[in-house]
Design an enzyme around this catalytic site. Sequence first.
Site, PDB file in Angstrom:
ATOM      1  N   SER A 107       1.472 -24.611  15.141  1.00 31.63           N
ATOM      2  CA  SER A 107       1.752 -24.665  13.805  1.00 31.63           C
ATOM      3  C   SER A 107       0.530 -24.187  13.164  1.00 31.63           C
ATOM      4  O   SER A 107      -0.849 -24.240  13.687  1.00 31.63           O
ATOM      5  CB  SER A 107       1.619 -26.325  13.413  1.00 31.63           C
ATOM      6  OG  SER A 107       1.660 -26.593  11.879  1.00 31.63           O
ATOM      7  N   TYR A 130       3.155 -21.111   8.009  1.00 34.09           N
ATOM      8  CA  TYR A 130       3.426 -21.483   6.434  1.00 34.09           C
ATOM      9  C   TYR A 130       2.973 -20.418   5.564  1.00 34.09           C
ATOM     10  O   TYR A 130       1.564 -20.110   5.781  1.00 34.09           O
ATOM     11  CB  TYR A 130       2.641 -22.894   6.251  1.00 34.09           C
ATOM     12  CG  TYR A 130       3.360 -24.006   6.692  1.00 34.09           C
ATOM     13  CD1 TYR A 130       4.638 -24.336   6.484  1.00 34.09           C
ATOM     14  CD2 TYR A 130       2.943 -25.009   7.421  1.00 34.09           C
ATOM     15  CE1 TYR A 130       5.569 -25.571   6.850  1.00 34.09           C
ATOM     16  CE2 TYR A 130       3.289 -26.273   8.110  1.00 34.09           C
ATOM     17  CZ  TYR A 130       4.790 -26.317   7.514  1.00 34.09           C
ATOM     18  OH  TYR A 130       5.343 -27.679   8.343  1.00 34.09           O
ATOM     19  N   THR A 156       8.314 -20.829   8.516  1.00 35.16           N
ATOM     20  CA  THR A 156       9.123 -22.091   8.218  1.00 35.16           C
ATOM     21  C   THR A 156       9.156 -21.975   6.864  1.00 35.16           C
ATOM     22  O   THR A 156       8.673 -21.410   5.872  1.00 35.16           O
ATOM     23  CB  THR A 156       8.143 -23.369   8.301  1.00 35.16           C
ATOM     24  OG1 THR A 156       7.880 -23.517   9.925  1.00 35.16           O
ATOM     25  CG2 THR A 156       8.533 -24.561   7.943  1.00 35.16           C
ATOM     26  N   LYS A 252      12.662 -20.786  10.236  1.00 32.49           N
ATOM     27  CA  LYS A 252      13.119 -22.055  10.687  1.00 32.49           C
ATOM     28  C   LYS A 252      13.178 -22.751   9.212  1.00 32.49           C
ATOM     29  O   LYS A 252      12.265 -22.906   8.400  1.00 32.49           O
ATOM     30  CB  LYS A 252      11.899 -22.528  11.420  1.00 32.49           C
ATOM     31  CG  LYS A 252      11.959 -24.200  11.756  1.00 32.49           C
ATOM     32  CD  LYS A 252      10.609 -24.631  12.674  1.00 32.49           C
ATOM     33  CE  LYS A 252      10.596 -25.891  12.857  1.00 32.49           C
ATOM     34  NZ  LYS A 252      10.108 -26.813  11.742  1.00 32.49           N
ATOM     35  N   HIS A 276      13.520 -30.149   8.943  1.00 29.11           N
ATOM     36  CA  HIS A 276      12.363 -30.311   9.220  1.00 29.11           C
ATOM     37  C   HIS A 276      11.976 -31.865   9.765  1.00 29.11           C
ATOM     38  O   HIS A 276      11.162 -32.627   9.510  1.00 29.11           O
ATOM     39  CB  HIS A 276      11.468 -30.181   7.867  1.00 29.11           C
ATOM     40  CG  HIS A 276      10.132 -29.859   8.045  1.00 29.11           C
ATOM     41  ND1 HIS A 276       9.718 -28.499   7.816  1.00 29.11           N
ATOM     42  CD2 HIS A 276       8.903 -30.621   8.440  1.00 29.11           C
ATOM     43  CE1 HIS A 276       8.234 -28.353   7.845  1.00 29.11           C
ATOM     44  NE2 HIS A 276       7.814 -29.474   8.445  1.00 29.11           N
TER      45      HIS A 276
HETATM   46  C1  FMN Z   1       4.591 -35.025  12.802  1.00 23.47           C
HETATM   47  C2  FMN Z   1       5.303 -33.629  12.641  1.00 23.47           C
HETATM   48  C3  FMN Z   1       4.612 -32.657  12.169  1.00 23.47           C
HETATM   49  C4  FMN Z   1       5.355 -31.435  11.751  1.00 23.47           C
HETATM   50  N1  FMN Z   1       4.656 -30.244  11.481  1.00 23.47           N
HETATM   51  C5  FMN Z   1       5.451 -28.970  11.180  1.00 23.47           C
HETATM   52  C6  FMN Z   1       4.684 -27.981  11.188  1.00 23.47           C
HETATM   53  O1  FMN Z   1       3.617 -27.885  11.012  1.00 23.47           O
HETATM   54  N2  FMN Z   1       5.234 -26.774  10.593  1.00 23.47           N
HETATM   55  C7  FMN Z   1       6.656 -26.948  10.860  1.00 23.47           C
HETATM   56  O2  FMN Z   1       7.399 -25.831  10.841  1.00 23.47           O
HETATM   57  N3  FMN Z   1       7.467 -27.785  11.258  1.00 23.47           N
HETATM   58  C8  FMN Z   1       7.022 -29.099  11.342  1.00 23.47           C
HETATM   59  N4  FMN Z   1       7.471 -30.368  11.763  1.00 23.47           N
HETATM   60  C9  FMN Z   1       9.029 -30.142  12.067  1.00 23.47           C
HETATM   61  C10 FMN Z   1       9.325 -30.129  13.428  1.00 23.47           C
HETATM   62  O3  FMN Z   1       8.869 -28.598  13.964  1.00 23.47           O
HETATM   63  C11 FMN Z   1      10.594 -30.167  13.713  1.00 23.47           C
HETATM   64  O4  FMN Z   1      11.405 -29.223  12.766  1.00 23.47           O
HETATM   65  C12 FMN Z   1      11.145 -31.597  13.607  1.00 23.47           C
HETATM   66  O5  FMN Z   1      10.367 -32.436  14.349  1.00 23.47           O
HETATM   67  C13 FMN Z   1      12.507 -31.749  14.383  1.00 23.47           C
HETATM   68  O6  FMN Z   1      12.951 -33.137  14.443  1.00 23.47           O
HETATM   69  P1  FMN Z   1      12.567 -34.119  15.632  1.00 23.47           P
HETATM   70  O7  FMN Z   1      11.318 -34.512  15.507  1.00 23.47           O
HETATM   71  O8  FMN Z   1      13.354 -35.205  15.329  1.00 23.47           O
HETATM   72  O9  FMN Z   1      12.781 -33.283  17.011  1.00 23.47           O
HETATM   73  C14 FMN Z   1       6.862 -31.382  12.176  1.00 23.47           C
HETATM   74  C15 FMN Z   1       7.362 -32.790  12.430  1.00 23.47           C
HETATM   75  C16 FMN Z   1       6.783 -33.965  12.830  1.00 23.47           C
HETATM   76  C17 FMN Z   1       7.485 -34.794  13.356  1.00 23.47           C
END
Ligand code: FMN
Length: 379
Positions: A107, A130, A156, A252, A276
């Site tokens: 990330s 981002y 993203t 994404k 997300h």
């Molecule tokens: C704690 C956390 C931090 C996340 N940080 C980012 C991020 O920095 N960039 C991003 O594109 N998605 C981020 N996401 C979304 C994840 O990439 C992903 O889309 C999502 O966790 C998928 O769902 P799941 O947790 O049910 O598998 C984050 C999700 C969580 C739970």
Amino acid sequence: MRTMTCIEDLRQAAHRKVPRAFIDYAESGSYAEQTLAANRTDLERIKLRQRILHDVSQRTTQTTILGEPASMPLALAPIGLCGMQHGDGEILACRAAQAAGIPFTLSTMSICSIEDVASAVGKPFWFQLYVMKDRGYIRSLIERAAAAKCSALVLTVDLQVIGQRHRDIKNGMSVPPQIRLANLIDIATKPAWALSVLRGKRKTFGNIAGHYPGMESVTVLSKWIAEQFDATLSWKDVEWIRSIWPGKLILKGILDIEDAGIAAKSGASAIVVSNHGGRQLDGASSSISILPPIAEVVGSQIEVMFDGGIRSGQDIARALALGARSCMSGRAYIYGLGAGGQAGVARAIEIMRNELLTTMALMGVSRVEDIDRRVIASM
Ligand SMILES: Cc1cc2nc3c(=O)[nH]c(=O)nc-3n(C[C@H](O)[C@H](O)[C@H](O)COP(=O)(O)O)c2cc1C
């Protein structure tokens, strides 16, 4: 790790080991968390067909993701503050993914920087971007990802503004944690976590710290994001990014058929159907409910990936059956990281792979390419 037999075991272990503010950060969805909940309930509603007396002795989860061989149809999703679930979390998760033969995504909001991870692992990984207001800085981040030989850029597109997560505000979420009495008492009861973070390479956002002085003292993360993230982001910027990033581009955060159609013509190599992890538009569709029409419309033009609620190999099978070529895992591997560092992430991947293999056998399928609508009993 052997006694951890499912992702739920890893989740419970992570809850015991990781301080409250960071486990809450991982678990939270936005606002009333309706979309977060729907991601799971809609997946669970999909019933698979049990098929019998097919020769399933030669099964494999081997596939390709963006043309590269992968041991299973899974990639680790970008997770901000990964290194606050366990010291050096990004490096450990990347190592586990590479050892298992699947892609890892770093990330923008990671604790270890692009260079930290690149110098600690053997193979290329993906970098998630981002877009912030300062485009010179974004260009430099893209150049750093290219210099580190990242094999895909994951842009993203669903976080131009941040969906409020109540618990982050209540916990005064910051990196490193705020010195509040409650936080100190909590951390004192998690000595292994504290030691791993103390020993870790960094205690703030590795990709950003040098660029935005004072970043370390920012108290509430969402406030900083509100100030720096660019709400003007548009398809024009995707074109611009496409023109300066030489490699594969993944968009994404697609959750709409019309947007998927535009994305398919944008020059990107893949989209991730994603909300997300229920952290942005509360009230939006679950990822799995919108996957079938999106895959139907653009699946022949662009590679369709999926995330949101994947907690098992059965869930991966459900997403593949509804048109995804592969999935991303977010929380499932973060629980593993909190529970046991690199070994915990490796275990999370292994659990889901074994479940997928067994699920394939019980559905009468030997190859992941053969998982399609025919394996669905009802939805
Ligand atoms: C704690 C956390 C931090 C996340 N940080 C980012 C991020 O920095 N960039 C991003 O594109 N998605 C981020 N996401 C979304 C994840 O990439 C992903 O889309 C999502 O966790 C998928 O769902 P799941 O947790 O049910 O598998 C984050 C999700 C969580 C739970």
